[in-house]
Motif scaffolding. Structure first.
Motif, PDB file in Angstrom:
ATOM      1  N   SER A  46      -1.361   6.074   8.141  1.00 53.06           N
ATOM      2  CA  SER A  46      -1.109   7.301   8.902  1.00 53.06           C
ATOM      3  C   SER A  46      -1.234   7.046  10.398  1.00 53.06           C
ATOM      4  CB  SER A  46      -2.089   8.395   8.472  1.00 53.06           C
ATOM      5  OG  SER A  46      -1.925   8.713   7.109  1.00 53.06           O
ATOM      6  N   ARG A  79       1.877   5.355  11.591  1.00 52.23           N
ATOM      7  CA  ARG A  79       3.015   6.264  11.694  1.00 52.23           C
ATOM      8  C   ARG A  79       2.889   7.169  12.910  1.00 52.23           C
ATOM      9  NH1 ARG A  79       4.128   8.562   5.682  1.00 52.23           N
ATOM     10  NH2 ARG A  79       6.070   9.254   6.653  1.00 52.23           N
ATOM     11  N   ALA A 105      -1.130   8.493   1.715  1.00 56.01           N
ATOM     12  CA  ALA A 105      -0.596   8.533   3.085  1.00 56.01           C
ATOM     13  C   ALA A 105       0.492   9.579   3.206  1.00 56.01           C
ATOM     14  CB  ALA A 105      -0.057   7.151   3.471  1.00 56.01           C
ATOM     15  N   ARG A 141       0.413  13.134   5.416  1.00 51.36           N
ATOM     16  CA  ARG A 141       1.370  13.267   6.525  1.00 51.36           C
ATOM     17  C   ARG A 141       1.509  14.728   6.960  1.00 51.36           C
ATOM     18  NH1 ARG A 141       7.004  13.949   6.654  1.00 51.36           N
ATOM     19  NH2 ARG A 141       7.081  13.757   4.381  1.00 51.36           N
TER      20      ARG A 141
END
Length: 213
Positions: A35, A38, A98, A102
């Protein structure tokens, strides 16, 4: 169905729960790192992360376990079957956790992030002190569901030589010719374990809600 047979199923259940809990915990740590990658917005981190998540969400867990179990010795890494099983389950659940988190990270109010920056928190501190707790609270039900799914999916680790509940039930059923009571007992054990996980998840959800109130 004798007490001795049921005891053997309970012993296998301990192995199942242990492998599952360790895998879920490791998977959560990996999910947090995914995470963070990202959220960095940098292609060098985002692209591999998306590839990782797509692979482990798109390939059946059974194939993942067999691939890891056969690949590690090829590259010179010899580990016990239980370690290979934990690696496979951890990587798989990390991808799902994950993806579940999000939405939680995207729901964190920008005002809180800006306030954290004003108070002098760096991006890493903001991520772990602000974003992670809020995302965890928002996605806890989904994470609990994932924990239950992983525990049920742990029946697949028998392909790498682990004796868990389902494998033990199969072995006992074939040796005693009592498939119905044995598989019913195995199902009951799974049901109780998953019920406990669900109850703990609800308790944690209420605790987090009370803390944020």
């Amino acid at each position: 169905m004798t007490l001795k047979l049921f005891t053997l199923l309970l012993q296998a259940a301990i192995s199942t729960v242990g492998i599952s809990l360790v895998s879920i915990a490791i998977g959560f740590v990996i999910a947090i790192l995914l995470s963070a990658a990202r959220l960095s917005g940098k292609a060098i981190y985002v692209a591999p992360t998306q590839l990782f998540i797509s692979f482990f969400r798109g390939v059946p867990l059974l194939v993942q376990l067999l691939l890891i179990y056969t690949l590690l010795p090829v590259i010179g890494i010899n580990v016990p079957s239980v370690v290979a099983a934990i690696i496979g389950l951890s990587l798989c659940t990390a991808a799902y956790q994950a993806e579940n988190m999000r939405g939680g990270f995207e729901s964190v109010p920008k005002g809180l992030i800006e306030a954290a920056e004003v108070t002098g928190l760096n991006p890493t501190q903001t991520f772990f002190r602000i974003r992670v707790p809020i995302a965890l609270r928002l996605t806890l039900p989904a994470l609990v569901n994932e924990a239950i799914m992983i525990l049920k999916s742990s029946s697949l680790v028998s392909v790498v030589g682990i004796i868990e509940i389902t494998k033990m039930a199969q072995d006992l059923a074939s040796s005693t010719y009592l498939p119905i009571p044995i598989f019913l007992s195995a199902g009951l054990i799974y049901l109780v374990i998953n019920w406990v996980i669900a109850m703990l998840g609800r308790y944690a959800e209420k605790s987090l809600a009370g803390t944020s109130a």
